[in-house]
Motif scaffolding. Sequence first.
Motif, PDB file in Angstrom:
ATOM      1  N   VAL A  38      22.454 -45.289   7.309  1.00 12.31           N
ATOM      2  CA  VAL A  38      22.160 -46.703   7.528  1.00 12.31           C
ATOM      3  C   VAL A  38      20.747 -46.779   8.096  1.00 12.31           C
ATOM      4  O   VAL A  38      20.434 -46.123   9.082  1.00 12.31           O
ATOM      5  CB  VAL A  38      23.168 -47.336   8.513  1.00 12.31           C
ATOM      6  CG1 VAL A  38      22.820 -48.790   8.768  1.00 12.31           C
ATOM      7  CG2 VAL A  38      24.584 -47.194   7.990  1.00 12.31           C
ATOM      8  N   GLU A  77      17.826 -49.338   9.585  1.00 14.08           N
ATOM      9  CA  GLU A  77      17.604 -50.668  10.162  1.00 14.08           C
ATOM     10  C   GLU A  77      16.128 -50.829  10.503  1.00 14.08           C
ATOM     11  O   GLU A  77      15.523 -49.951  11.117  1.00 14.08           O
ATOM     12  CB  GLU A  77      18.443 -50.849  11.426  1.00 14.08           C
ATOM     13  CG  GLU A  77      18.251 -52.206  12.060  1.00 14.08           C
ATOM     14  CD  GLU A  77      19.090 -52.409  13.310  1.00 14.08           C
ATOM     15  OE1 GLU A  77      18.971 -53.488  13.910  1.00 14.08           O
ATOM     16  OE2 GLU A  77      19.834 -51.507  13.687  1.00 14.08           O
ATOM     17  N   LEU A 110      14.325 -53.495   2.715  1.00 11.96           N
ATOM     18  CA  LEU A 110      14.297 -54.155   4.018  1.00 11.96           C
ATOM     19  C   LEU A 110      13.318 -55.317   3.958  1.00 11.96           C
ATOM     20  O   LEU A 110      12.168 -55.144   3.549  1.00 11.96           O
ATOM     21  CB  LEU A 110      13.878 -53.164   5.103  1.00 11.96           C
ATOM     22  CG  LEU A 110      14.800 -51.949   5.251  1.00 11.96           C
ATOM     23  CD1 LEU A 110      14.135 -50.877   6.087  1.00 11.96           C
ATOM     24  CD2 LEU A 110      16.117 -52.363   5.854  1.00 11.96           C
ATOM     25  N   HIS A 151      15.712 -56.338  11.703  1.00 14.39           N
ATOM     26  CA  HIS A 151      17.137 -56.057  11.899  1.00 14.39           C
ATOM     27  C   HIS A 151      17.945 -56.103  10.615  1.00 14.39           C
ATOM     28  O   HIS A 151      19.165 -56.131  10.672  1.00 14.39           O
ATOM     29  CB  HIS A 151      17.730 -56.947  12.999  1.00 14.39           C
ATOM     30  CG  HIS A 151      16.991 -56.811  14.286  1.00 14.39           C
ATOM     31  ND1 HIS A 151      17.028 -55.673  15.050  1.00 14.39           N
ATOM     32  CD2 HIS A 151      16.139 -57.649  14.918  1.00 14.39           C
ATOM     33  CE1 HIS A 151      16.252 -55.832  16.118  1.00 14.39           C
ATOM     34  NE2 HIS A 151      15.701 -57.016  16.051  1.00 14.39           N
ATOM     35  N   ASP A 152      17.276 -56.115   9.463  1.00 15.65           N
ATOM     36  CA  ASP A 152      17.976 -55.906   8.192  1.00 15.65           C
ATOM     37  C   ASP A 152      18.482 -54.476   8.173  1.00 15.65           C
ATOM     38  O   ASP A 152      17.817 -53.562   8.661  1.00 15.65           O
ATOM     39  CB  ASP A 152      17.026 -56.097   6.998  1.00 15.65           C
ATOM     40  CG  ASP A 152      17.040 -57.500   6.458  1.00 15.65           C
ATOM     41  OD1 ASP A 152      17.783 -58.333   6.986  1.00 15.65           O
ATOM     42  OD2 ASP A 152      16.289 -57.752   5.504  1.00 15.65           O
ATOM     43  N   ARG A 153      19.661 -54.291   7.590  1.00 13.93           N
ATOM     44  CA  ARG A 153      20.244 -52.961   7.478  1.00 13.93           C
ATOM     45  C   ARG A 153      20.606 -52.700   6.025  1.00 13.93           C
ATOM     46  O   ARG A 153      21.110 -53.579   5.345  1.00 13.93           O
ATOM     47  CB  ARG A 153      21.500 -52.858   8.338  1.00 13.93           C
ATOM     48  CG  ARG A 153      21.230 -53.004   9.809  1.00 13.93           C
ATOM     49  CD  ARG A 153      22.501 -53.119  10.608  1.00 13.93           C
ATOM     50  NE  ARG A 153      23.293 -51.905  10.497  1.00 13.93           N
ATOM     51  CZ  ARG A 153      23.606 -51.121  11.516  1.00 13.93           C
ATOM     52  NH1 ARG A 153      23.240 -51.450  12.721  1.00 13.93           N
ATOM     53  NH2 ARG A 153      24.323 -50.033  11.335  1.00 13.93           N
ATOM     54  N   VAL A 199      11.639 -47.927  11.820  1.00 18.19           N
ATOM     55  CA  VAL A 199      13.064 -47.991  11.500  1.00 18.19           C
ATOM     56  C   VAL A 199      13.913 -47.163  12.464  1.00 18.19           C
ATOM     57  O   VAL A 199      13.412 -46.294  13.161  1.00 18.19           O
ATOM     58  CB  VAL A 199      13.338 -47.508  10.048  1.00 18.19           C
ATOM     59  CG1 VAL A 199      12.678 -48.413   9.041  1.00 18.19           C
ATOM     60  CG2 VAL A 199      12.918 -46.070   9.852  1.00 18.19           C
ATOM     61  N   GLU A 209      20.855 -44.116  11.179  1.00 16.76           N
ATOM     62  CA  GLU A 209      22.144 -43.630  11.655  1.00 16.76           C
ATOM     63  C   GLU A 209      22.903 -43.031  10.481  1.00 16.76           C
ATOM     64  O   GLU A 209      22.808 -43.529   9.364  1.00 16.76           O
ATOM     65  CB  GLU A 209      22.984 -44.775  12.234  1.00 16.76           C
ATOM     66  CG  GLU A 209      22.377 -45.479  13.408  1.00 16.76           C
ATOM     67  CD  GLU A 209      23.173 -46.717  13.810  1.00 16.76           C
ATOM     68  OE1 GLU A 209      24.236 -46.958  13.205  1.00 16.76           O
ATOM     69  OE2 GLU A 209      22.718 -47.422  14.693  1.00 16.76           O
TER      70      GLU A 209
END
Length: 64
Positions: free
Chosen positions: A5, A7, A28, A32-34, A54, A57
């Motif tokens: 992921v 972000e 993106l 806070h776009d994921r 960025v 995760e």
Amino acid sequence: MSKIVIELVRSPVGYKYDQKQTVKALGLKKLHDRVVKQDNPQIRGMINKIRHLVKVEELRKEEE
């Protein structure tokens, strides 16, 4: 393959054009776009280029 992921936590405004294009290529658009991407060398290279913008995760198996 595992998934990651990504972000966007900092704005690419004021950074080089190629870094802005890398953010766009990852999908993106806003802070806070994921996005969820396959973990492969090409994506890791893109992340490495914009690692200051960025947060990354690993996606656990239960979340898939």
